[in-house]
Design a protein around this motif. Structure first.
Motif, PDB file in Angstrom:
ATOM      1  N   MET A  12      83.638 -45.966  28.727  1.00  0.00           N
ATOM      2  CA  MET A  12      83.253 -47.164  28.014  1.00  0.00           C
ATOM      3  C   MET A  12      81.744 -47.126  27.779  1.00  0.00           C
ATOM      4  SD  MET A  12      84.181 -51.154  28.718  1.00  0.00           S
ATOM      5  CE  MET A  12      83.994 -51.134  30.453  1.00  0.00           C
ATOM      6  N   ASN A  13      81.327 -47.460  26.563  1.00  0.00           N
ATOM      7  CA  ASN A  13      79.913 -47.489  26.186  1.00  0.00           C
ATOM      8  C   ASN A  13      79.532 -48.865  25.668  1.00  0.00           C
ATOM      9  OD1 ASN A  13      79.512 -44.748  26.720  1.00  0.00           O
ATOM     10  ND2 ASN A  13      80.248 -44.171  24.704  1.00  0.00           N
ATOM     11  N   ILE A  14      78.227 -49.125  25.606  1.00  0.00           N
ATOM     12  CA  ILE A  14      77.741 -50.358  24.999  1.00  0.00           C
ATOM     13  C   ILE A  14      77.508 -50.078  23.523  1.00  0.00           C
ATOM     14  CG2 ILE A  14      75.891 -52.052  24.942  1.00  0.00           C
ATOM     15  CD1 ILE A  14      75.386 -51.471  27.881  1.00  0.00           C
ATOM     16  N   LYS A  15      78.133 -50.861  22.652  1.00  0.00           N
ATOM     17  CA  LYS A  15      77.962 -50.710  21.209  1.00  0.00           C
ATOM     18  C   LYS A  15      77.400 -52.022  20.661  1.00  0.00           C
ATOM     19  CE  LYS A  15      80.293 -49.473  16.979  1.00  0.00           C
ATOM     20  NZ  LYS A  15      81.550 -49.118  16.328  1.00  0.00           N
ATOM     21  N   PRO A  16      76.109 -52.054  20.318  1.00  0.00           N
ATOM     22  CA  PRO A  16      75.514 -53.298  19.834  1.00  0.00           C
ATOM     23  C   PRO A  16      76.034 -53.691  18.455  1.00  0.00           C
ATOM     24  CG  PRO A  16      73.946 -51.507  19.675  1.00  0.00           C
ATOM     25  CD  PRO A  16      75.158 -50.955  20.359  1.00  0.00           C
ATOM     26  N   LEU A  17      76.039 -54.994  18.192  1.00  0.00           N
ATOM     27  CA  LEU A  17      76.489 -55.524  16.912  1.00  0.00           C
ATOM     28  C   LEU A  17      75.297 -55.884  16.033  1.00  0.00           C
ATOM     29  CD1 LEU A  17      79.287 -57.897  18.237  1.00  0.00           C
ATOM     30  CD2 LEU A  17      79.538 -55.582  17.340  1.00  0.00           C
ATOM     31  N   ALA A  18      75.521 -55.947  14.739  1.00  0.00           N
ATOM     32  CA  ALA A  18      74.534 -56.382  13.739  1.00  0.00           C
ATOM     33  C   ALA A  18      73.219 -55.630  13.892  1.00  0.00           C
ATOM     34  CB  ALA A  18      74.349 -57.891  13.796  1.00  0.00           C
ATOM     35  N   ASP A  19      72.106 -56.360  13.999  1.00  0.00           N
ATOM     36  CA  ASP A  19      70.788 -55.711  14.062  1.00  0.00           C
ATOM     37  C   ASP A  19      70.263 -55.634  15.493  1.00  0.00           C
ATOM     38  OD1 ASP A  19      70.339 -58.427  14.379  1.00  0.00           O
ATOM     39  OD2 ASP A  19      68.461 -58.413  13.251  1.00  0.00           O
ATOM     40  N   ARG A  20      71.166 -55.486  16.438  1.00  0.00           N
ATOM     41  CA  ARG A  20      70.760 -55.396  17.840  1.00  0.00           C
ATOM     42  C   ARG A  20      70.607 -53.942  18.277  1.00  0.00           C
ATOM     43  NH1 ARG A  20      73.282 -60.082  17.309  1.00  0.00           N
ATOM     44  NH2 ARG A  20      72.382 -61.889  18.325  1.00  0.00           N
ATOM     45  N   VAL A  21      69.765 -53.761  19.293  1.00  0.00           N
ATOM     46  CA  VAL A  21      69.451 -52.435  19.805  1.00  0.00           C
ATOM     47  C   VAL A  21      69.545 -52.485  21.328  1.00  0.00           C
ATOM     48  CG1 VAL A  21      67.652 -50.660  19.943  1.00  0.00           C
ATOM     49  CG2 VAL A  21      67.854 -52.052  17.878  1.00  0.00           C
ATOM     50  N   VAL A  22      70.124 -51.448  21.937  1.00  0.00           N
ATOM     51  CA  VAL A  22      70.173 -51.340  23.392  1.00  0.00           C
ATOM     52  C   VAL A  22      69.092 -50.343  23.812  1.00  0.00           C
ATOM     53  CG1 VAL A  22      71.563 -50.711  25.407  1.00  0.00           C
ATOM     54  CG2 VAL A  22      72.654 -51.787  23.430  1.00  0.00           C
ATOM     55  N   VAL A  23      68.214 -50.771  24.728  1.00  0.00           N
ATOM     56  CA  VAL A  23      67.132 -49.904  25.196  1.00  0.00           C
ATOM     57  C   VAL A  23      67.166 -49.819  26.709  1.00  0.00           C
ATOM     58  CG1 VAL A  23      65.630 -50.398  23.232  1.00  0.00           C
ATOM     59  CG2 VAL A  23      65.420 -51.772  25.292  1.00  0.00           C
ATOM     60  N   LYS A  24      66.602 -48.738  27.217  1.00  0.00           N
ATOM     61  CA  LYS A  24      66.419 -48.561  28.660  1.00  0.00           C
ATOM     62  C   LYS A  24      64.925 -48.481  28.895  1.00  0.00           C
ATOM     63  CE  LYS A  24      67.886 -45.912  32.592  1.00  0.00           C
ATOM     64  NZ  LYS A  24      68.748 -44.876  33.093  1.00  0.00           N
ATOM     65  N   MET A  25      64.426 -49.330  29.775  1.00  0.00           N
ATOM     66  CA  MET A  25      62.990 -49.386  30.033  1.00  0.00           C
ATOM     67  C   MET A  25      62.514 -48.094  30.678  1.00  0.00           C
ATOM     68  SD  MET A  25      62.607 -52.232  28.660  1.00  0.00           S
ATOM     69  CE  MET A  25      60.870 -52.440  28.863  1.00  0.00           C
ATOM     70  N   VAL A  26      61.336 -47.641  30.263  1.00  0.00           N
ATOM     71  CA  VAL A  26      60.711 -46.456  30.840  1.00  0.00           C
ATOM     72  C   VAL A  26      59.921 -46.927  32.052  1.00  0.00           C
ATOM     73  CG1 VAL A  26      59.039 -44.615  30.430  1.00  0.00           C
ATOM     74  CG2 VAL A  26      60.583 -45.330  28.592  1.00  0.00           C
ATOM     75  N   GLU A  27      60.111 -46.260  33.176  1.00  0.00           N
ATOM     76  CA  GLU A  27      59.426 -46.653  34.404  1.00  0.00           C
ATOM     77  C   GLU A  27      57.920 -46.536  34.243  1.00  0.00           C
ATOM     78  OE1 GLU A  27      60.795 -47.878  37.260  1.00  0.00           O
ATOM     79  OE2 GLU A  27      62.665 -47.897  36.143  1.00  0.00           O
ATOM     80  N   SER A  28      57.214 -47.558  34.679  1.00  0.00           N
ATOM     81  CA  SER A  28      55.754 -47.512  34.614  1.00  0.00           C
ATOM     82  C   SER A  28      55.216 -46.833  35.871  1.00  0.00           C
ATOM     83  CB  SER A  28      55.177 -48.929  34.501  1.00  0.00           C
ATOM     84  OG  SER A  28      55.544 -49.680  35.630  1.00  0.00           O
ATOM     85  N   GLU A  29      54.025 -46.283  35.757  1.00  0.00           N
ATOM     86  CA  GLU A  29      53.412 -45.618  36.893  1.00  0.00           C
ATOM     87  C   GLU A  29      53.034 -46.645  37.952  1.00  0.00           C
ATOM     88  OE1 GLU A  29      50.151 -43.252  35.578  1.00  0.00           O
ATOM     89  OE2 GLU A  29      51.408 -41.965  34.371  1.00  0.00           O
ATOM     90  N   GLU A  30      53.095 -46.233  39.200  1.00  0.00           N
ATOM     91  CA  GLU A  30      52.790 -47.142  40.283  1.00  0.00           C
ATOM     92  C   GLU A  30      51.348 -47.031  40.753  1.00  0.00           C
ATOM     93  OE1 GLU A  30      55.667 -47.085  43.374  1.00  0.00           O
ATOM     94  OE2 GLU A  30      57.335 -47.109  41.995  1.00  0.00           O
ATOM     95  N   THR A  31      50.576 -46.128  40.155  1.00  0.00           N
ATOM     96  CA  THR A  31      49.160 -46.022  40.498  1.00  0.00           C
ATOM     97  C   THR A  31      48.334 -46.104  39.221  1.00  0.00           C
ATOM     98  OG1 THR A  31      49.240 -43.606  40.353  1.00  0.00           O
ATOM     99  CG2 THR A  31      49.567 -44.558  42.516  1.00  0.00           C
ATOM    100  N   THR A  32      47.125 -46.610  39.347  1.00  0.00           N
ATOM    101  CA  THR A  32      46.236 -46.693  38.192  1.00  0.00           C
ATOM    102  C   THR A  32      45.599 -45.328  37.946  1.00  0.00           C
ATOM    103  OG1 THR A  32      44.318 -47.295  39.523  1.00  0.00           O
ATOM    104  CG2 THR A  32      45.695 -49.108  38.704  1.00  0.00           C
ATOM    105  N   LYS A  33      44.903 -45.194  36.822  1.00  0.00           N
ATOM    106  CA  LYS A  33      44.245 -43.921  36.505  1.00  0.00           C
ATOM    107  C   LYS A  33      43.214 -43.545  37.556  1.00  0.00           C
ATOM    108  CE  LYS A  33      44.963 -44.089  31.570  1.00  0.00           C
ATOM    109  NZ  LYS A  33      44.376 -44.103  30.241  1.00  0.00           N
ATOM    110  N   SER A  34      42.626 -44.543  38.203  1.00  0.00           N
ATOM    111  CA  SER A  34      41.628 -44.266  39.231  1.00  0.00           C
ATOM    112  C   SER A  34      42.256 -44.002  40.595  1.00  0.00           C
ATOM    113  CB  SER A  34      40.630 -45.426  39.325  1.00  0.00           C
ATOM    114  OG  SER A  34      41.314 -46.613  39.661  1.00  0.00           O
ATOM    115  N   GLY A  35      43.597 -44.043  40.690  1.00  0.00           N
ATOM    116  CA  GLY A  35      44.280 -43.701  41.925  1.00  0.00           C
ATOM    117  C   GLY A  35      44.640 -44.887  42.799  1.00  0.00           C
ATOM    118  N   ILE A  36      44.444 -46.102  42.322  1.00  0.00           N
ATOM    119  CA  ILE A  36      44.781 -47.288  43.107  1.00  0.00           C
ATOM    120  C   ILE A  36      46.285 -47.532  43.006  1.00  0.00           C
ATOM    121  CG2 ILE A  36      44.447 -49.774  43.358  1.00  0.00           C
ATOM    122  CD1 ILE A  36      41.653 -49.348  42.117  1.00  0.00           C
ATOM    123  N   VAL A  37      46.945 -47.669  44.147  1.00  0.00           N
ATOM    124  CA  VAL A  37      48.382 -47.913  44.177  1.00  0.00           C
ATOM    125  C   VAL A  37      48.625 -49.407  44.004  1.00  0.00           C
ATOM    126  CG1 VAL A  37      50.484 -47.752  45.542  1.00  0.00           C
ATOM    127  CG2 VAL A  37      48.773 -45.941  45.683  1.00  0.00           C
TER     128      VAL A  37
END
Length: 94
Positions: free
Chosen positions: A1-26
């Motif tokens: 079974m799959n998700i099939k969106p109707l009309a002008d809808r879109v199914v997305v999967k969020m991309v995980e964000s990094e857990e540390t900043t560019k300067s290395g702060i967690v």
């Protein structure tokens, strides 16, 4: 079974964000913002609005930037997805 969106809808999967900043702060979980970049996993067929056909601008596999807190979050097969209208997609990341 799959998700099939109707009309002008879109199914997305969020991309995980990094857990540390560019300067290395967690960042603790409470300090992280909801990610705005997602990958398109399913696209509806489009719709007709005011007598004009609205074609879909995105396709499966595109990485997109979405409006913050838009769409409806659903859990399907132990995966989390967001279903939103194409109008809530701000840009395609190339």
């Amino acid at each position: 079974m799959n998700i099939k969106p109707l009309a002008d809808r879109v199914v997305v999967k969020m991309v995980e964000s990094e857990e540390t900043t560019k300067s290395g702060i967690v960042l603790p979980g409470s300090a992280k913002e909801k990610p705005q970049i997602a990958e398109v996993v399913a696209v509806g067929p489009g719709t007709v609005q005011d007598g004009k056909e609205v074609k879909m601008e995105v396709k499966v596999g595109d990485k997109v930037i979405i409006s913050k807190y838009s769409g409806t979050e659903v859990k399907f097969n132990n995966e989390e997805y967001t279903i939103l209208k194409q109008g809530d997609i701000l840009a395609i990341v190339e």
